[in-house]
Structures are given as structure tokens and as C-alpha cells.
Design a protein around this motif. Structure first.
Motif, PDB file in Angstrom:
ATOM      1  N   PRO A  14      42.421  52.229  36.082  1.00 35.63           N
ATOM      2  CA  PRO A  14      41.190  51.584  35.618  1.00 35.63           C
ATOM      3  C   PRO A  14      41.171  50.066  35.755  1.00 35.63           C
ATOM      4  CG  PRO A  14      42.579  52.119  33.747  1.00 35.63           C
ATOM      5  CD  PRO A  14      43.284  52.665  34.962  1.00 35.63           C
ATOM      6  N   GLU A  15      42.270  49.469  36.213  1.00 36.58           N
ATOM      7  CA  GLU A  15      42.316  48.008  36.333  1.00 36.58           C
ATOM      8  C   GLU A  15      41.272  47.529  37.354  1.00 36.58           C
ATOM      9  OE1 GLU A  15      45.181  49.069  33.851  1.00 36.58           O
ATOM     10  OE2 GLU A  15      45.188  49.842  35.905  1.00 36.58           O
ATOM     11  N   PRO A  16      40.559  46.430  37.033  1.00 32.18           N
ATOM     12  CA  PRO A  16      39.408  46.001  37.858  1.00 32.18           C
ATOM     13  C   PRO A  16      39.808  45.218  39.101  1.00 32.18           C
ATOM     14  CG  PRO A  16      39.649  44.537  35.982  1.00 32.18           C
ATOM     15  CD  PRO A  16      40.706  45.610  35.810  1.00 32.18           C
ATOM     16  N   TYR A  17      40.699  45.774  39.908  1.00 32.99           N
ATOM     17  CA  TYR A  17      41.176  45.074  41.101  1.00 32.99           C
ATOM     18  C   TYR A  17      40.046  44.870  42.114  1.00 32.99           C
ATOM     19  CZ  TYR A  17      44.418  43.720  44.817  1.00 32.99           C
ATOM     20  OH  TYR A  17      45.080  43.029  45.796  1.00 32.99           O
ATOM     21  N   LEU A  18      39.272  45.919  42.355  1.00 30.63           N
ATOM     22  CA  LEU A  18      38.208  45.842  43.345  1.00 30.63           C
ATOM     23  C   LEU A  18      37.153  44.815  42.958  1.00 30.63           C
ATOM     24  CD1 LEU A  18      36.868  46.981  45.928  1.00 30.63           C
ATOM     25  CD2 LEU A  18      35.773  48.695  44.470  1.00 30.63           C
ATOM     26  N   SER A  19      36.694  44.867  41.717  1.00 33.27           N
ATOM     27  CA  SER A  19      35.608  43.978  41.296  1.00 33.27           C
ATOM     28  C   SER A  19      36.081  42.549  41.052  1.00 33.27           C
ATOM     29  CB  SER A  19      34.943  44.527  40.024  1.00 33.27           C
ATOM     30  OG  SER A  19      35.866  44.596  38.952  1.00 33.27           O
ATOM     31  N   SER A  20      37.229  42.386  40.414  1.00 32.81           N
ATOM     32  CA  SER A  20      37.681  41.052  40.034  1.00 32.81           C
ATOM     33  C   SER A  20      38.372  40.309  41.170  1.00 32.81           C
ATOM     34  CB  SER A  20      38.627  41.149  38.826  1.00 32.81           C
ATOM     35  OG  SER A  20      38.966  39.861  38.357  1.00 32.81           O
ATOM     36  N   VAL A  21      39.311  40.971  41.844  1.00 27.14           N
ATOM     37  CA  VAL A  21      40.091  40.303  42.883  1.00 27.14           C
ATOM     38  C   VAL A  21      39.372  40.310  44.227  1.00 27.14           C
ATOM     39  CG1 VAL A  21      42.266  40.351  44.167  1.00 27.14           C
ATOM     40  CG2 VAL A  21      42.254  40.818  41.708  1.00 27.14           C
TER      41      VAL A  21
END
Length: 381
Positions: free
Chosen positions: A85-92
């Protein structure tokens, strides 16, 4: 094109798989994590920062690692395998990509350095109520007052917008066009209403009322083209994440067919079910090939080539994700519909990815509209 990973890329894949696989090897861990705000494990986010994953796409001058699209796709695919669930796609990839593409040298060093270190969470505030997958802004307007800029309007949905330390906001400029602005999470006149999404993630309705904002890059510049290209890159990485999720969904389904018994024999004994699983595999391989090809285009292509590759890959992944997700639930039977079983979460995540940056119908329309741009060719003999 060489679609095989080199030694360093393979080592990265194994390292990421070890990190996220250990964290979410038990599906119940993921269920507990998404049940509480902020919807992801902040300690796991910190471990990803320590490994260098959060700074992977950015140059060393900006506090990153300077890796390429292939390395980013490896991370995305491994996160998809466990629906992390970590927001890698949206945030990074998305928000960080916008800062990297548009920001000044000072902004890139400050914002991306903090992101890479896990000290700051970015959120892309681009989507607007009543509009779907547009690269320009109309619902939020920017106004200049004595050299300072303020924003007014609403963005929704903003992924992890309630938790984000810094928002990357698109807004209509006074002279026309679309600009990008940085807005801290504690800025005056900023209202954030967070809620859970169907795939266990988090989103927010973000409202601006005379909210102070800092122009990202050159003040007053129209950056719609940069937004479009970064969004296309995010689409390709979303395809890679979906491929990881589909691989696990297929593996989980085939394991179920070889273990679940009906009428005294395992389900894979029934030829019709085996054929359906084989069709799932074909869909997966088509989608994976397009995702890998699109990633290679991102590494060396022009913005126009990246846009077309993103559309082609997204269309195939959309079709494959729907096919594999629905068949996985059907082949599991009633248990596939329960929240306690992982296959529903994979299908839900595939659905969310499909609608995040444009679904299959959206990309099909775009590709169909551009058919006339290609020269006619003779059919193969």
C-alpha cells in the motif's frame, strides 16, 4: 531490444522482493495496515528510503540515485506482487516526477532530497471533480498578488492528500495555460477531507481558499506538456505494477485449482477450468510484453513516442487486468468474494490502477483518433 535484466537490475529486483515480500508475505499484515490511517506502513516507507528506492528516479545532484525507467519498473512490479500500500507510484513516480521535470535546481534539491530521505511525502493534486484524466487545470485557479501567488478551487481525488506533507498542484494561470505549484500541508486556507478507497488506499478532497502557493519552476509558465509526459511515464509504471499484481493473482489461482477438491478430485482435473487458467496466462504475457516494451520507450523515446507507448500498454494492461481479476475470483468460487482472502484485494487494486490514469476505453479512443496520422501500408503476403 534486450528485455533481460543485467546483474545490477536483477540484484535490485531480489533486494526489493526481499524487503516488501518480508513485510507483506502474510496477507493479514496488509489487511491490518490498510485498515488504519494513513493506509500504509510509515516504518516500511522509511526502510524503502534507507534502501534508496524513494530516490531511485532522481539525479544525484537532487539527492537521488540517478537510475533509469527499467529500475523504477522493477520496483513497481515488486510492489504490485504483494499489493503493497505504500504510495510509491503517486508520491515518487508521479509527484516526484513533476518536481524533477519542472522545478528549479533549488526546488529539486530541497523537495526531492527530502522525499528520497523519507522525510517528506508528496501528493499530486491534478485530478478535478467532474473531469477525467485531463492534463490541464480549470477547477483550481492561480492569482498573483504583489509577487505572491494564491490558489482557489478544489482537487479530488488526491491520492494520500490528507497525509501528504507537500502537495504538487496544477492550476489555471491568469494568462491561460496550466502551472504547477507547491503547497505545504499546513498552509492557511487549505482544507483536506481524507477517506479510504476501495482498494485499501487513501485519497482526499482538497480545497483551496486564497491558499499561498509557490510556483514550481518558472512563475507563470505553461507546463501542460510536462504534466502530460510525466503522467505518461506514471502510466507505464502503473502498468508494471499491474503486471506484478496479475502474476500473483494467476499464481494464487493456479495453486487453488491444484489444491481444492471437488467430487473427490482437484479442480485442475476439469479441463474447462484449466483452459480458463491458460487464457489468463496468455493475457498476462501479452500485458507484460507491452509493459516492458513501453518501459524501454520511456528510456529512449520522445514525448510523443512515450505517449503512444503508454496508451498501447495501458490498453492491453486494462484488458488483461479485468480478465485476470474477474477470472481469478470466478475460479476461486464464493471464497474469492470475501475480504479475508487475498484475491479480491488484487482484483480491487487492478481496478484502481485501471481507473487512476485512464481506463482502457480512454486509451482506445486516443489511439483510434490517431490512426489517420500513420501512413498506409500494404498487407503482408
Amino acid at each position: 531490444m534486450d528485455f533481460t535484466y543485467d546483474e545490477e537490475q536483477q540484484a535490485l529486483r531480489e533486494a526489493v522482493r526481499g524487503l516488501v515480500g518480508k513485510a507483506y508475505s502474510d496477507y493479514e499484515t496488509r489487511r491490518r495496515t490498510v485498515a488504519e490511517d494513513p493506509g500504509f506502513d510509515e516504518q516500511q516507507w522509511g526502510r524503502m528510503a534507507e534502501m534508496g528506492l524513494l530516490g531511485l528516479p532522481f539525479s544525484e545532484d537532487d539527492g537521488g540515485v540517478g537510475a533509469g525507467p527499467v529500475e523504477i519498473s522493477i520496483v513497481a512490479e515488486e510492489l504490485g506482487r504483494v499489493v503493497a500500500p505504500e504510495p510509491y507510484l503517486s508520491s515518487v513516480v508521479w509527484a516526484g516526477g513533476l518536481v524533477s521535470a519542472v522545478g528549479t535546481a533549488e526546488q529539486r534539491a530541497e523537495v526531492l532530497g527530502a522525499l528520497a530521505a523519507g522525510e517528506s511525502l508528496l501528493a499530486p493534486a491534478l485530478a478535478e471533480p467532474g473531469r477525467r484524466w485531463a492534463n490541464d487545470a480549470t477547477a483550481v485557479t492561480a492569482a498573483e498578488d504583489g509577487g505572491s501567488w494564491v490558489l482557489a478551487g478544489t482537487k479530488e481525488p488526491v491520492l494520500h492528500g490528507a497525509r501528504a506533507d507537500l502537495l504538487v498542484v496544477s492550476a489555471m494561470l491568469p494568462s491561460g495555460g496550466t502551472g504547477l505549484f507547491l503547497v505545504p500541508g499546513d498552509a492557511p486556507g487549505l482544507t483536506r477531507e481524507g477517506y479510504a478507497t476501495h482498494d485499501g488506499g487513501r485519497a482526499a478532497k482538497v480545497s483551496f481558499d486564497g491558499t499561498p502557493a509557490t510556483p514550481l519552476g518558472e512563475a507563470g509558465a505553461d507546463v501542460a506538456a510536462s504534466i502530460s509526459t510525466v503522467t505518461d511515464i506514471a502510466r507505464v509504471m502503473a502498468c508494471n505494477e499491474a503486471v506484478g499484481a496479475m502474476e500473483t493473482a494467476l499464481r494464487t489461482t493456479t495453486a487453488y485449482l491444484t489444491s481444492r477438491k471437488q467430487f473427490g478430485v482437484t479442480l485442475n482435473t476439469f479441463q474447462a477450468l484449466t483452459f480458463r487458467a491458460a487464457d489468463m496466462y496468455v493475457s498476462l504475457e501479452f500485458a507484460k510484453s507491452l509493459a516492458v516494451w513501453a518501459t524501454m520507450v520511456v528510456a529512449a523515446g520522445s514525448p510523443a513516442e512515450i505517449a503512444e507507448a503508454a496508451q498501447r500498454a495501458s490498453l492491453q494492461v486494462s484488458r488483461a487486468g479485468r480478465h485476470i481479476g474477474q477470472e481469478a475470483i470466478q475460479l476461486h468460487g464464493g471464497i474469492g468474494m470475501t475480504a479475508e482472502y487475498s484475491i479480491g484485494a488484487y482484483t480491487s487494486r487492478l481496478t484502481a490502477l485501471d481507473h487512476l490514469l485512464g481506463d482502457g476505453a480512454f486509451h482506445l479512443r486516443a489511439l483510434a483518433a490517431a490512426v489517420g496520422d500513420h501512413e498506409e501500408v500494404d498487407p503482408l503476403p
